[in-house]
Design an enzyme around this catalytic site. Sequence first.
Site: not given
Ligand code: 13P
Ligand code: G3H
Ligand code: ZN
Length: 313
Positions: A82, A216
Amino acid sequence: MPLVNTKEMFRKAYEGGYAIGAFNVNNMEIVQGIVDACKELNSPVILQVSGSARKYAHHAYLYKMVEAAVEETGLPIALHLDHGASFELCKDCIDGGFTSVMIDGSHLSYEENVAVTKKVVEYAHAHQPYVTVEGELGQLAGIEDEVSVESDKANYTDPDQVQDFVTRTGVDSLAIAIGTSHGAFKFKPGQKPQLRFDILQEVMDRLPGFPIVLHGASSVMPDYVATVNRFGGKMADAIGIPEDMLRQAASMAVCKINVDSDLRLALTAGIRKHLAEKPEDFDPRKYLGDGRDNITAVVKHKIESVLGSANKA
Ligand code: 13P
Ligand code: G3H
Ligand code: ZN
């Protein structure tokens, strides 16, 4: 069945008008909480790891836990990076067995974003087996991987750029900005939540059949916010994306819906409640177990009421 990439998952999701949940994982209870729900509902799933999650839990632990989840469930599971911040991080994850990566060049200039995304795609697609790549155009507000984007610096995806970006980079899916944001405070108190479905429709018109990703996308479920607050938390103004909007997105080109904040809230609610009601407990299995059960309940709810991915494994 081994870990899979997202190609087939997205093809079926696009055709079927549903979306695959992409849930962030940081530890064993989160992995188990998610896949228990997926197993019960026979749903495919994407387990995703951020750069900071990888620093926290370490690549090998996360990889082996997800491998164990595949072995235990037999479900189609993709292991995805991610918000990959660099070519090097994407390469490390590809070399280390991830089946899908995101290269997030959304903070770069357009040409720099094209260049780094193309470089990751060339490496990922040459890999055996083929690793899928998600790119991003447009910038979401909120906090992701220690980078905070103020809401006035966030910008919607420009539909006029998407065809050129996808053609020149060769990405397999594209994250777009239509008004969602990272974290638990997505709208100001009193502000009406809104997403730019007109932009999503314009993107679809320019990229027929192409899978779109929504970051998000937590709903910031009010029951868990209330529980966190009842037991000492400070999430009073937390507000997320309404579920009917996510369902609408899933029925359109959105094939991947990212959820992290809802899992964090559910886990925290379970732990806070347990410790407040049973202050004598000091066995982590008890309070983490309650957090894990909450995660399972959240993911089941998402699959049934938002994503529509039950029985699609
Ligand atoms: P949220 O903060 O809305 O759960 O989004 C998570 C996300 O986009 C991880 O890449
Ligand atoms: O989009 C981001 C995710 O919520 C991951 O968050 O970098 O704190 O693990 P993090
Ligand atoms: Zn994200």
